[in-house]
Design a protein around this motif. Structure first.
Motif, mmCIF file in Angstrom:
data_model
loop_
_atom_site.group_PDB
_atom_site.id
_atom_site.type_symbol
_atom_site.label_atom_id
_atom_site.label_comp_id
_atom_site.label_asym_id
_atom_site.label_seq_id
_atom_site.Cartn_x
_atom_site.Cartn_y
_atom_site.Cartn_z
ATOM 1 N N THR A 122 0.888 -1.189 0.162
ATOM 2 C CA THR A 122 -0.184 0.134 0.060
ATOM 3 C C THR A 122 0.831 1.335 0.055
ATOM 4 O O THR A 122 1.941 1.066 0.752
ATOM 5 C CB THR A 122 -0.977 -0.125 1.228
ATOM 6 N N THR A 163 -10.376 6.098 -7.796
ATOM 7 C CA THR A 163 -10.832 4.740 -8.372
ATOM 8 C C THR A 163 -12.257 4.684 -8.696
ATOM 9 O O THR A 163 -12.986 5.644 -8.769
ATOM 10 C CB THR A 163 -10.471 3.536 -7.086
ATOM 11 N N ASN A 165 -14.410 3.500 -7.361
ATOM 12 C CA ASN A 165 -15.404 3.274 -6.248
ATOM 13 C C ASN A 165 -15.374 4.837 -5.576
ATOM 14 O O ASN A 165 -16.223 4.972 -4.552
ATOM 15 C CB ASN A 165 -15.040 2.310 -5.228
ATOM 16 N N ASP A 189 -14.252 1.366 0.673
ATOM 17 C CA ASP A 189 -14.323 -0.012 -0.072
ATOM 18 C C ASP A 189 -13.718 0.346 -1.292
ATOM 19 O O ASP A 189 -14.316 0.680 -2.306
ATOM 20 C CB ASP A 189 -15.880 -0.153 -0.098
ATOM 21 N N GLU A 190 -12.288 -0.005 -1.385
ATOM 22 C CA GLU A 190 -11.442 0.384 -2.650
ATOM 23 C C GLU A 190 -11.934 1.735 -3.385
ATOM 24 O O GLU A 190 -11.634 1.891 -4.319
ATOM 25 C CB GLU A 190 -11.971 -0.583 -3.655
ATOM 26 N N GLU A 193 -7.536 3.102 -3.064
ATOM 27 C CA GLU A 193 -6.787 1.945 -3.487
ATOM 28 C C GLU A 193 -7.402 0.868 -4.186
ATOM 29 O O GLU A 193 -8.158 0.182 -3.141
ATOM 30 C CB GLU A 193 -5.300 1.581 -2.765
ATOM 31 N N GLU A 194 -7.264 0.479 -5.110
ATOM 32 C CA GLU A 194 -7.897 -0.826 -5.770
ATOM 33 C C GLU A 194 -7.531 -2.013 -5.123
ATOM 34 O O GLU A 194 -6.569 -2.012 -5.003
ATOM 35 C CB GLU A 194 -7.852 -0.947 -7.234
ATOM 36 N N GLY A 195 -8.481 -2.911 -4.600
ATOM 37 C CA GLY A 195 -8.303 -3.950 -3.959
ATOM 38 C C GLY A 195 -8.079 -3.931 -2.394
ATOM 39 O O GLY A 195 -8.171 -5.028 -1.695
ATOM 40 N N TYR A 197 -9.660 -2.965 1.296
ATOM 41 C CA TYR A 197 -10.747 -2.415 1.839
ATOM 42 C C TYR A 197 -10.340 -2.035 3.453
ATOM 43 O O TYR A 197 -9.559 -2.807 3.921
ATOM 44 C CB TYR A 197 -11.579 -4.053 2.089
ATOM 45 N N LYS A 220 -9.915 -6.965 -0.095
ATOM 46 C CA LYS A 220 -11.400 -6.892 0.287
ATOM 47 C C LYS A 220 -11.886 -8.345 0.496
ATOM 48 O O LYS A 220 -12.511 -8.488 1.529
ATOM 49 C CB LYS A 220 -12.239 -6.462 -0.971
#
Length: 248
Positions: A122, A163, A165, A189-190, A193-195, A197, A220
């Motif tokens: 991350t 992202t 989301n 929830d993403e 950063e994608e992926g 949670y 996630k």
């Protein structure tokens, strides 16, 4: 009264903290709207003193001299000392990455991180800053701070899409914040950063003021499988740290 050159030097350090892949002199001058000659002279001084470094591609980064300063700053925070053992216990209980952050003007600044054996990569690290509207920790501050302070922040923050989301509609975000306040924890929830949670909870001080926030973050699918366990441990940890800071 601020000294212009000192303010500009600090602005350069703040800018480089946000651009960890490095910036050229022109990049820095353009972003801060500084003359190139002033930018060059400031960077020359910061470089000679070790506060910034330059690579072979002429890109500037934060320098090694800031590392002990940052470490000393973190260690001088009472909350860092109080929270450390509780953060470690939380990480061991949920086996995911644990963070703690404070608010710096309109941004989130990470002050602690506990990596689990299976922690995912991350961009969040101690000392790094992130937006408050699309992170679990940031949304915790927005959800639990006084209404006037929240509105003041949201009035001058641009809700940019990071992202797929990321929530960029203010009314939708405020609706979500009301829910987070009622349930006692926030969710990312993403959205940053994608992926990734994230679940986060508030920490209060002896004056019942919002002081910091603590979070658990991970992939996630893994987080959802143990969501209730994470929430229970997260809220217990936030309460223990708050109590340690004098909150009753």
């Amino acid at each position: 009264m601020s000294v212009k050159s000192a303010k500009r030097a600090l602005d350069i350090l703040d800018l480089l903290a946000k651009h960890t892949n490095g910036l050229t002199i022109k990049n820095i001058g353009d972003k801060l709207e500084l003359p190139q000659s002033s930018t060059f002279n400031l960077l020359k001084t910061l470089h000679s003193e070790g506060y910034v470094r330059q690579d072979s591609m002429k890109l500037y980064y934060l320098g090694e001299k800031l590392i002990p300063l940052g470490t000393s700053a973190l260690e001088s925070l009472d909350i860092h000392t109080v929270a450390k053992p509780y953060l470690a216990d939380l990480m061991k209980a949920v086996k995911e990455t644990v963070f703690m952050a404070m608010l710096s003007k309109d941004e989130l600044v990470y002050i602690a991180k506990m990596d689990a054996d299976r922690s995912i990569r991350t961009t969040a690290q101690p000392g790094y800053k992130k937006p408050i509207y699309c992170t679990g920790l940031g949304k915790t501050f927005l959800a639990f701070m006084p209404e006037t302070e929240k509105n003041s922040l949201l009035n001058h923050i641009t809700l940019e899409k990071i992202t797929a989301n990321t929530i960029t509609d203010r009314s939708q975000l405020e609706e979500q914040l009301q829910l987070f306040q009622k349930q006692g924890y926030s969710i990312d929830d993403e959205e940053n950063e994608e992926g990734l949670y994230c679940l986060a909870a508030p920490i209060f001080d002896s004056q019942r003021q919002l002081l910091a926030a603590v979070s658990v973050a991970g992939p996630k699918d893994r987080m959802l499988k143990q969501k209730e366990t994470v929430i229970t441990n997260l809220r217990d940890t936030a309460k223990l740290i708050s109590n340690g800071m004098g909150y009753v």
